[in-house]
Design a protein around this motif. Structure first.
Motif, PDB file in Angstrom:
ATOM      1  N   ILE A  31       0.861  -1.178   0.000  1.00  0.00           N
ATOM      2  CA  ILE A  31       0.000   0.000   0.000  1.00  0.00           C
ATOM      3  C   ILE A  31       0.902   1.234   0.000  1.00  0.00           C
ATOM      4  O   ILE A  31       2.131   1.113   0.015  1.00  0.00           O
ATOM      5  N   THR A  32       0.296   2.399  -0.009  1.00  0.00           N
ATOM      6  CA  THR A  32       1.089   3.622  -0.046  1.00  0.00           C
ATOM      7  C   THR A  32       0.519   4.650   0.925  1.00  0.00           C
ATOM      8  O   THR A  32      -0.575   4.448   1.477  1.00  0.00           O
ATOM      9  N   THR A  33       1.243   5.712   1.154  1.00  0.00           N
ATOM     10  CA  THR A  33       0.764   6.789   2.014  1.00  0.00           C
ATOM     11  C   THR A  33       0.806   8.107   1.260  1.00  0.00           C
ATOM     12  O   THR A  33       1.582   8.272   0.326  1.00  0.00           O
ATOM     13  N   GLN A  34      -0.038   9.036   1.699  1.00  0.00           N
ATOM     14  CA  GLN A  34      -0.030  10.398   1.166  1.00  0.00           C
ATOM     15  C   GLN A  34       0.088  11.355   2.337  1.00  0.00           C
ATOM     16  O   GLN A  34      -0.624  11.191   3.337  1.00  0.00           O
ATOM     17  N   PRO A  35       0.985  12.333   2.259  1.00  0.00           N
ATOM     18  CA  PRO A  35       1.187  13.268   3.373  1.00  0.00           C
ATOM     19  C   PRO A  35      -0.114  13.915   3.826  1.00  0.00           C
ATOM     20  O   PRO A  35      -0.906  14.389   2.999  1.00  0.00           O
ATOM     21  N   ASN A  36      -0.343  13.882   5.131  1.00  0.00           N
ATOM     22  CA  ASN A  36      -1.500  14.520   5.760  1.00  0.00           C
ATOM     23  C   ASN A  36      -2.843  13.907   5.346  1.00  0.00           C
ATOM     24  O   ASN A  36      -3.900  14.468   5.642  1.00  0.00           O
ATOM     25  N   ARG A  37      -2.795  12.774   4.671  1.00  0.00           N
ATOM     26  CA  ARG A  37      -4.048  12.137   4.253  1.00  0.00           C
ATOM     27  C   ARG A  37      -4.177  10.722   4.779  1.00  0.00           C
ATOM     28  O   ARG A  37      -5.273  10.270   5.091  1.00  0.00           O
ATOM     29  N   GLY A  38      -3.076   9.978   4.853  1.00  0.00           N
ATOM     30  CA  GLY A  38      -3.151   8.635   5.397  1.00  0.00           C
ATOM     31  C   GLY A  38      -2.745   7.559   4.413  1.00  0.00           C
ATOM     32  O   GLY A  38      -1.930   7.778   3.519  1.00  0.00           O
ATOM     33  N   PHE A  39      -3.351   6.396   4.578  1.00  0.00           N
ATOM     34  CA  PHE A  39      -2.970   5.209   3.821  1.00  0.00           C
ATOM     35  C   PHE A  39      -3.955   4.946   2.684  1.00  0.00           C
ATOM     36  O   PHE A  39      -5.163   5.135   2.838  1.00  0.00           O
TER      37      PHE A  39
END
Length: 218
Positions: free
Chosen positions: A61-69
């Motif tokens: 999976i991946t993450t996005q800054p200030n948004r989550g997984f």
């Protein structure tokens, strides 16, 4: 660092989430909300967060800054690279096997696929054959790499197995099994190349189909 009960809880949540992610029970690009997952799994947010971090580290999976997984949207270059690694690993396994040059015994746990639909059944047969070939090398690292490649390319493979090419895939798979069981190293190399090269040749159209059919949360 977690110990005892907490460690087992994290491991259990990780295992459940990994199964859901790898089997694409979430849509590509879907936002994985920690609170919703903790409610669904009936655990606190801490083991869910730890499990998601581990899945991120593994590239599932991946993450996005200030948004989550988020679940991953298939990327052509990444998937093609993974197929390339898989091809290299399986050819290396065949190289080690051909030194003995005997009919292959395709070992590994049996999987009950009777309740699955056609595309998923064919996908599992392909992945199981990949791992069986890797086991012929008697090298645990090659088996581990094969399993990782299978997991990270499963959704693309599943879409391919559900396409009009399913019969062609089954023919390639049957020919490869026949070459292995018959002990023909040259034929096994040829059929492995034919199987994986034909799948790689379809990646662009498969991923374009996945992306166009995916409604990604923003």
């Amino acid at each position: 660092m977690y110990y005892g009960v907490e460690s087992r809880k994290v491991a259990s949540v990780y295992s459940k989430l990994k199964e859901l992610v790898v089997d694409f029970q979430f849509r590509p690009g879907e936002h994985l909300h920690i609170n919703e997952l903790s409610t669904t799994l009936k655990v606190s947010v801490t083991p869910v967060r730890e499990a998601l971090i581990r899945l991120t580290d593994e590239g599932l999976i991946t993450t996005q800054p200030n948004r989550g997984f988020f679940t991953k949207v298939p990327d052509l270059h990444e998937i093609d690279d993974l197929y390339g690694v898989l091809h290299m690993v399986l050819r290396s396994s065949l190289e080690l096997w051909k030194d003995d040059f005997a009919p292959a015994h395709l070992s590994g746990p049996e999987v009950d696929t009777s309740a699955l639909d056609g595309p998923r059944r064919l996908c599992i047969r392909l992945e199981r054959l990949h791992e069986q070939i890797a086991r012929m090398s008697l090298n645990r690292e090659l088996v581990r790499l094969t399993r990782q490649c299978n997991e990270r390319t499963r959704y693309v493979r599943l879409v391919d197995c559900g396409s009009a090419r399913a019969a062609e895939i089954q023919d390639h798979l049957g020919a490869l099994v026949g070459a292995l069981v018959g002990g023909s190293a040259e034929a096994a190399f040829d059929e492995l190349d034919r199987l994986l090269q034909s799948q790689r040749a379809r990646l662009t159209s498969i991923i374009r189909e996945i992306v166009s059919d995916t409604a990604i949360d923003v």
